[in-house]
Design a protein around this motif. Structure first.
Motif, short mmCIF file in Angstrom:
data_model
loop_
_atom_site.label_atom_id
_atom_site.label_comp_id
_atom_site.label_asym_id
_atom_site.label_seq_id
_atom_site.Cartn_x
_atom_site.Cartn_y
_atom_site.Cartn_z
N ARG A 130 8.21 47.43 49.99
CA ARG A 130 9.11 48.26 49.19
C ARG A 130 8.41 48.70 47.91
NH1 ARG A 130 13.03 48.21 45.09
NH2 ARG A 130 14.90 49.44 45.62
N PRO A 178 16.74 55.19 48.31
CA PRO A 178 17.21 54.42 49.47
C PRO A 178 17.01 55.15 50.80
CG PRO A 178 18.76 54.20 47.68
CD PRO A 178 17.77 55.26 47.25
N SER A 179 17.22 56.46 50.83
CA SER A 179 17.04 57.19 52.09
C SER A 179 15.58 57.28 52.46
CB SER A 179 17.65 58.60 51.98
OG SER A 179 17.02 59.34 50.96
N GLU A 233 13.29 55.04 51.62
CA GLU A 233 12.93 53.69 52.04
C GLU A 233 13.39 53.41 53.47
OE1 GLU A 233 13.31 49.08 50.45
OE2 GLU A 233 14.76 50.57 49.77
N ALA A 234 14.57 53.92 53.84
CA ALA A 234 15.07 53.72 55.20
C ALA A 234 14.17 54.40 56.22
CB ALA A 234 16.50 54.24 55.31
N GLY A 248 11.03 52.41 56.62
CA GLY A 248 11.25 51.24 57.47
C GLY A 248 11.12 51.56 58.94
#
Length: 235
Positions: free
Chosen positions: A54, A79-80, A82-83, A86
């Protein structure tokens, strides 16, 4: 174990047991391209490894966007991103990584001799397990502590304390093996010995500057006093 100086050895993952940087860079660049950002270099990724994936993504975005890391963390779009990262990293795990020479045989020999073995990494568990499984290393460890297993992560000593308590081992009988100043600080904070490898990822700094108890060039150093270890050749 009688005759061997350590009953517990804790290992960092990225840059110590497994060379993971190439596939991490692939996932970072997959993500940057998906969000119309420029790609970063392999060396940049190498230098950002250490605080978890992260934080590595934060550093990459800060660099390509020309802003500070705090602004990236506080961005409503992070957050988007990072998603998506992932998803890319889960797909990339195990594709271009490899255990460093001598690692598998040494782990097998140490475990057979009765030494407790643990992984302590700042990589998130969802990725740690995929990487270990991809290289068939999971069965060799008695404990795996990822960056999100406990409430805190390296250089906090909680992971070391967890293993010492779990296995009932005294601090003077434990060793941490890593490749970065974070690993050295973790061992120091826990009051145990630390050996540091000259390869791996240390944010671009010489590992000798961190003053570990011992600097080693490869895993063969762990064979000292190990009964009947003959340094066989890996295929």
């Amino acid at each position: 174990m009688k005759g061997y100086p350590y009953d517990l050895i804790l290992f960092d993952l990225d840059g110590t047991l497994i060379e993971t940087a190439p596939e991490i860079a692939d996932a970072v660049n997959d993500t940057l391209v998906a969000f119309d950002r420029a790609a970063v270099t392999q060396q940049q990724v190498n230098d950002w490894i250490g605080h978890g994936t992260r934080e590595l993504l934060v550093q990459a975005l800060a660099f390509v966007d020309g802003i500070d890391a705090r602004a990236v963390r506080e961005s409503p779009t992070f957050p988007s991103i990072e998603a998506v990262f992932g998803l890319h990293y889960e797909q990339r795990c195990g594709t271009r990584s490899r255990p460093y020479p001598g690692v598998v045989l040494m782990l097998q020999a140490l475990k057979a001799a009765g030494v407790k073995l643990a992984v302590v990494t700042n990589k998130e568990d969802r990725y740690t397990q995929v990487v270990l499984d991809a290289h068939h290393l999971t069965p060799l460890f008695h404990r795996v502590i990822s960056g999100d297993t406990l409430a805190v992560k390296k250089p906090h000593p909680a992971a070391v304390d967890d293993c010492l308590m779990r296995f009932g081992i005294a601090r003077e009988r434990a060793l941490f093996v890593g490749d970065s100043s974070i690993d050295v600080a973790t061992a120091r904070n826990a009051g145990i010995a630390v050996w540091a490898l000259t390869y791996g990822y240390n944010m671009g700094q010489p590992i000798e500057d961190s003053r570990p108890n011992r600097v080693i060039s490869d895993f063969s150093a762990l064979a000292a006093l190990l009964p009947a270890y003959a340094s066989p050749t890996e295929d």
